[in-house]
Design a protein around this motif. Sequence first.
Motif, PDB file in Angstrom:
ATOM      1  N   ARG A  17       0.829  -1.211   0.000  1.00 50.43           N
ATOM      2  CA  ARG A  17       0.000   0.000   0.000  1.00 50.43           C
ATOM      3  C   ARG A  17       0.864   1.262   0.000  1.00 50.43           C
ATOM      4  NH1 ARG A  17      -2.896  -4.360   2.089  1.00 50.43           N
ATOM      5  NH2 ARG A  17      -2.220  -4.330   4.244  1.00 50.43           N
ATOM      6  N   GLY A  34      -2.736  -4.459  -5.945  1.00 51.17           N
ATOM      7  CA  GLY A  34      -3.617  -5.055  -6.953  1.00 51.17           C
ATOM      8  C   GLY A  34      -5.063  -4.614  -6.809  1.00 51.17           C
ATOM      9  N   ARG A 367       6.927  -7.441  -8.100  1.00 51.37           N
ATOM     10  CA  ARG A 367       5.584  -7.916  -8.459  1.00 51.37           C
ATOM     11  C   ARG A 367       4.818  -6.823  -9.192  1.00 51.37           C
ATOM     12  NH1 ARG A 367       0.600  -8.622  -4.412  1.00 51.37           N
ATOM     13  NH2 ARG A 367       0.403  -6.450  -5.106  1.00 51.37           N
TER      14      ARG A 367
END
Length: 394
Positions: A17, A34, A367
Amino acid sequence: MPELSQRITQFTDSVIRRMTRIADAHHAINLSQGFPDFDPPKPLLDALAKIAYDGPHQYSVTYGAKNLRDALAAKHGRAIKRDIDPETEVLVTCGGTEAMMAVMLTICNPGDKVIVFSPFYENYGADAILSGAEPIYIPLHPPTYNFDPNQLEAAFRQGVKAIIVCNPSNPCGKVFTRAELELIGTLATAYDAFVITDEVYEHMVYKPHVHIHLAGLPGMYARTITCSSLSKTYSITGWRLGYLIGPEMIVEGAKKVHDFLTVGAPAPLQEAACVGVNLGDDYYHELIERYTKKRDYFCQGLDRIGLDHTIPQGSYFVLVDISQFLSMKRFAGWTDLAFCEWMAKKIGVAAVPGSSFFKENINHLIRLHFARSQATLDEALNRLANLTQLNDVY
Ligand code: GLN
């Protein structure tokens, strides 16, 4: 001034976050935390608009609005071929995040051991600290992200309270096979441990892989708590709606924890989301088709640029190997976090450093997620292509 609690010194804010805040500060394309950039299904929005005037605007029943619990019990019951009692076996929470935390606080005493596969979703680390649980990490070995059954059994032998199974896995995209889930179930039963599943990506499983609910395997319901979320399935991450389903003995405990943590999830949003849970199978087929296209498009784009990456079997996350950059002199000694911060600023794409997910000392993965419109993915790929123009002259 008095000191703050010891507890909060043991973990940082969520790096996932945090990366969103960094992305926003630098106007980077946010492929870190995401969440989709497209709208929820129209029936949910229509329902929400109507609810704005018709209500409810006051608390729902603390453990979830009855119609939402009914819908969740019916949907999950169909999936695992079992009658689920919406009164005693379903708890609606503020996101999957609260569902996981509530379960951990419900079943763990300080010092209880909990098995966690590594890589793991970042929240489990903080969940363990807050509940006093001690994680035992079992590595998932790339490139297949399989685990060693002997190592898993050795962990169970240490006496564990529970195992957490994130399926499909965030961040590596692994979808556990039936054989793997059966093995986990057999060990959990033999060593008398609970199974906590995190299945928030259950509807993002790419062919030929299939999603199997561990709770639906023979004999497993009694010791399995299924945590999931409406966030990803209906593109409503900001509505903060999740749930857990499991045997009454555990759910009744989790209801008490939830009652004092949050009282309840937002009533108007539960009401509108109920429309989503009652959508027919076509909705889920369209969803997986849409995400399959995005996955293939994004992975092919990464291939064209020359970035090594995982191909997720489920979820919308891709782990990209950044070793080729970290070996350049200009990045000598950099952490993956420093690289991600630099990338957000200079390349204009935000990612999450792999070290947020691995217990092992891993610094060479980042990621990215592909829950973005085609145009945004195109622009992100264009920007990422600039990475490969880097050389060691600076
Ligand atoms: N699961 C999402 C991710 O890993 C985000 C969830 C969240 O931030 N609550 O990025």
